[in-house]
Design an enzyme around this catalytic site. Structure first.
Site, short mmCIF file in Angstrom:
data_model
loop_
_atom_site.label_atom_id
_atom_site.label_comp_id
_atom_site.label_asym_id
_atom_site.label_seq_id
_atom_site.Cartn_x
_atom_site.Cartn_y
_atom_site.Cartn_z
N GLU A 5 0.83 -1.21 0.00
CA GLU A 5 0.00 0.00 0.00
C GLU A 5 0.86 1.26 0.00
OE1 GLU A 5 -3.03 0.14 -0.62
OE2 GLU A 5 -3.55 -1.97 -0.40
N TYR B 194 -6.06 5.82 5.29
CA TYR B 194 -6.19 4.86 4.20
C TYR B 194 -5.36 3.60 4.48
CZ TYR B 194 -5.22 2.40 -0.03
OH TYR B 194 -5.06 1.38 -0.92
N ASP C 106 -9.33 5.68 -1.45
CA ASP C 106 -8.18 6.16 -2.24
C ASP C 106 -8.72 6.75 -3.54
OD1 ASP C 106 -8.96 4.00 -3.75
OD2 ASP C 106 -6.95 3.14 -3.95
#
Ligand code: SF4
Length: 341
Positions: free
Chosen positions: A35, A118, A136
């Site tokens: 990520e 996030y 996102d």
């Protein structure tokens, strides 16, 4: 509509999820790393970087023990090196405070360096199976189009709606897959341009599709144009053919990376040369030879870069051989400039 959307998204994910090296294992470290790498970088681009990184640092503890230069060298080419430094710093905190295991508690995850809402949600939902939302760019596009929200991207009003809806959607079975389904749909079907609405599992309910102009959403954020700045790089070569590179201090432009002599180009070539060589403890009367021009664009600034070569008469403690370059953290700009030699 929400439960219909959930079912459609999970069916889509089961049928179309791409096989990615960090999916499936449920390893919080692999998910966290992927990520962080995926911020500002396309998935296809990051896969070889991810595989090299995880092969060298297979655990959070091994990353925490690493030298920063090696971490940055494995990040070389991905750009946005602050991400790598925060990842490294965070690994050390996880070892110090949590015995090397990513904390399961959401508030503890959010308090870690470099982990925002996030990333915390991605780790929580995908690795731990918690009902934690993520938003996102892909999720923003899918939800703004699905509900017909036209507030500009980045506005407080849109952010509030997105997080509230993502939090409501994720409640239920398979929260990690649900979140990944939205990201996958945004990456492969609900693309910024030419979305493939005829293949989309949400089209029957999608306000933007029904309205006939899905590409108009989400409304882009208002951006000011990046300002232009003239930069020069001086590729200084010593008598042995080695290049001079100096590690920049944290917080400076290209902080933490090895850079050749450089600076803002003023038009006074000799003055620029002298200023750039000063941190290397060198002087030269030679006129730099121009090799070419490059552009290096950051979010707020566009560098127009002139690349020069200059011969240095004496050997220097900052000289780096060709073999060494691969193991140093170099910016993409430096790599492109060295290719001009
Ligand atoms: S129908 Fe089209 S615009 Fe709507 S979510 Fe699907 S791909 Fe996106």
């Amino acid at each position: 509509m929400r439960s219909r959307a959930r079912e459609a998204l999970l069916r889509f994910y089961d049928a179309h999820a791409r096989a990615l090296p960090f999916r499936g294992a449920g390893d919080p470290y692999a998910i966290w790393l992927s990520e962080i790498m995926a911020q500002q970088t396309r998935i296809e681009t990051l896969i070889p970087y991810f595989e090299r990184f995880i092969a060298r640092f297979p655990t959070i503890a091994s990353l925490a023990e690493a030298e920063e230069d090696e971490v940055l060298s494995l990040w070389s080419g991905l750009g946005y090196y602050r991400r790598a430094r925060l990842l490294h710093e965070c690994a050390k905190v996880i070892v110090r405070d949590y015995g090397g295991e990513m904390p399961r508690d959401a508030a503890a995850r959010l308090a870690l360096p470099g982990i925002g809402r996030y990333t915390a949600g991605a780790i929580g939902s995908i690795a731990f199976g918690f009902e934690e939302p993520i938003v996102d760019g892909n999720v923003t596009r899918v939800l703004a189009r699905l509900y017909g929200w036209d507030e500009p991207v980045g506005s407080a009003a849109l952010e509030k709606k997105l997080w509230a809806e993502a939090a409501a959607l994720v409640v239920g079975e398979r929260p990690g897959d649900l979140n990944q389904a939205m990201m996958e749909l945004g990456a492969t079907i609900c693309t910024p341009r030419a979305p493939q609405c005829e293949r989309c599992p949400l089209s029957a309910d999608c306000a933007a599709f029904i309205g006939g102009e899905p590409e108009l959403l989400p409304t882009p954020r208002k951006r000011s144009k990046p300002r232009k700045e003239p930069l020069f790089l001086l590729l200084a070569v010593d008598p042995a053919g080695e290049k001079l590179l100096l590690k920049k201090s944290e917080g400076a432009l290209f902080g933490g990376l090895f850079m050749p002599p450089h600076g803002i180009e003023t038009g006074d070539t000799e003055g620029d040369r002298d200023r750039a060589l000063e941190p290397f403890g060198l002087r030269s009367d030679e006129a730099p030879v121009k090799l070419g021009e490059l552009r290096h664009i950051l979010s707020h600034i566009a560098y127009e870069v002139s690349v020069y070569r200059i011969e240095i008469e004496h050997e220097s403690e900052y000289a780096r051989g060709f073999d060494e370059l691969d193991s140093l953290g170099l910016s993409r700009l430096t790599s492109k400039a060295l290719a001009l030699l």
